[in-house]
Design a protein around this motif. Structure first.
Motif, mmCIF file in Angstrom:
data_model
loop_
_atom_site.group_PDB
_atom_site.id
_atom_site.type_symbol
_atom_site.label_atom_id
_atom_site.label_comp_id
_atom_site.label_asym_id
_atom_site.label_seq_id
_atom_site.Cartn_x
_atom_site.Cartn_y
_atom_site.Cartn_z
ATOM 1 N N ASN A 113 60.900 -64.272 -36.338
ATOM 2 C CA ASN A 113 60.517 -65.128 -35.217
ATOM 3 C C ASN A 113 61.320 -64.796 -33.962
ATOM 4 O O ASN A 113 60.763 -64.699 -32.862
ATOM 5 N N ARG A 137 53.517 -71.344 -23.696
ATOM 6 C CA ARG A 137 53.209 -71.835 -25.036
ATOM 7 C C ARG A 137 53.898 -70.978 -26.108
ATOM 8 O O ARG A 137 54.419 -71.505 -27.095
ATOM 9 N N ALA A 138 53.921 -69.671 -25.913
ATOM 10 C CA ALA A 138 54.550 -68.777 -26.896
ATOM 11 C C ALA A 138 56.042 -69.063 -27.023
ATOM 12 O O ALA A 138 56.607 -69.016 -28.124
ATOM 13 N N ARG A 140 57.486 -71.986 -26.390
ATOM 14 C CA ARG A 140 57.635 -73.282 -27.066
ATOM 15 C C ARG A 140 57.418 -73.144 -28.572
ATOM 16 O O ARG A 140 58.130 -73.770 -29.371
ATOM 17 N N LEU A 141 56.457 -72.335 -28.956
ATOM 18 C CA LEU A 141 56.211 -72.105 -30.384
ATOM 19 C C LEU A 141 57.404 -71.415 -31.039
ATOM 20 O O LEU A 141 57.812 -71.771 -32.153
ATOM 21 N N ALA A 144 60.098 -73.995 -31.494
ATOM 22 C CA ALA A 144 59.779 -74.946 -32.556
ATOM 23 C C ALA A 144 59.952 -74.315 -33.934
ATOM 24 O O ALA A 144 60.532 -74.924 -34.843
ATOM 25 N N PHE A 145 59.443 -73.088 -34.094
ATOM 26 C CA PHE A 145 59.599 -72.384 -35.373
ATOM 27 C C PHE A 145 61.067 -72.148 -35.686
ATOM 28 O O PHE A 145 61.508 -72.285 -36.832
#
Length: 201
Positions: A113, A137-138, A140-141, A144-145
């Motif tokens: 990740n 968005r990428a 933030r993902l 989060a991951f």
């Protein structure tokens, strides 16, 4: 040589036995591992929360990475070295530990990740969204991951200390034995050999 036999050979080496039975060395290494884990995860969480837009919204992402990454890298190296030494002290039991195997998988996913984020197009366009309170968005993902995976890593690492599913303990289930890599063949053979033989009627 199978991995099980390799772990058994490692466990029988003088250095492994000495490290495991040492009064102070193992505890000191474990403490260093936990301390550096706290530093690494703490700084990683700060960056992840910034990527999620939860905190430090007015601080550029580049400024956070510039200040935190050097410390994060040092903590990561020491954390890995101390972790290898802890594994070397109890290799066979750790290798078959369900939680250690889960931790290893989560570590690989966390590393993938992080690599995906830093090598991807979103990070290469950091200058475009560096000061924006709302990150792409990428990003933030990725944050989060990262948070979820490191929470799972810490949990799994803590649970390694418990021997609920050791191969030396009675069988819990075939599924647990499978994911732990336990071999019950010898036990089954011994049980069969020890079973009384009754003459037929």
């Amino acid at each position: 040589m199978s991995l099980h036999n390799l772990m058994q050979w490692m466990a029988d080496t003088e250095w492994s036995v000495g490290l495991h039975e040492s009064r102070y060395a193992y505890s000191i290494i474990e403490s260093i591992h936990v301390w550096t884990l706290c530093v690494f995860v703490g700084f990683a969480v700060l960056l992840d929360l910034r990527l999620l837009g939860v905190t430090l919204k007015r601080v550029p992402v580049s400024q956070i990475t510039t200040r935190l990454l050097p410390w994060t890298k040092v903590a990561f190296v020491i954390m890995v070295i101390s972790g290898i030494l802890l594994f070397y002290a109890i290799p066979l039991r750790t290798y078959h530990n369900v939680f250690f195997r889960a931790k290893a998988v989560f570590l690989l996913l966390a590393g993938f990740n992080a690599w995906l984020f830093h090598a991807g197009p979103t990070y290469r366009r950091l200058a475009d969204w560096d000061t924006s309170p709302i990150t792409p968005r990428a990003a933030r993902l990725a944050g989060a991951f990262s948070l979820a995976l490191w929470a799972a890593i810490v949990f799994s690492g803590r649970m390694i200390a418990y021997n609920w599913f050791d191969c030396e303990s009675p069988q819990k289930s075939a599924f647990i034995d499978t994911i732990a890599g336990c071999d019950r063949t010898a036990e089954a053979t011994e049980a069969q050999d020890a079973a009384p033989i009754f003459p037929g009627h």
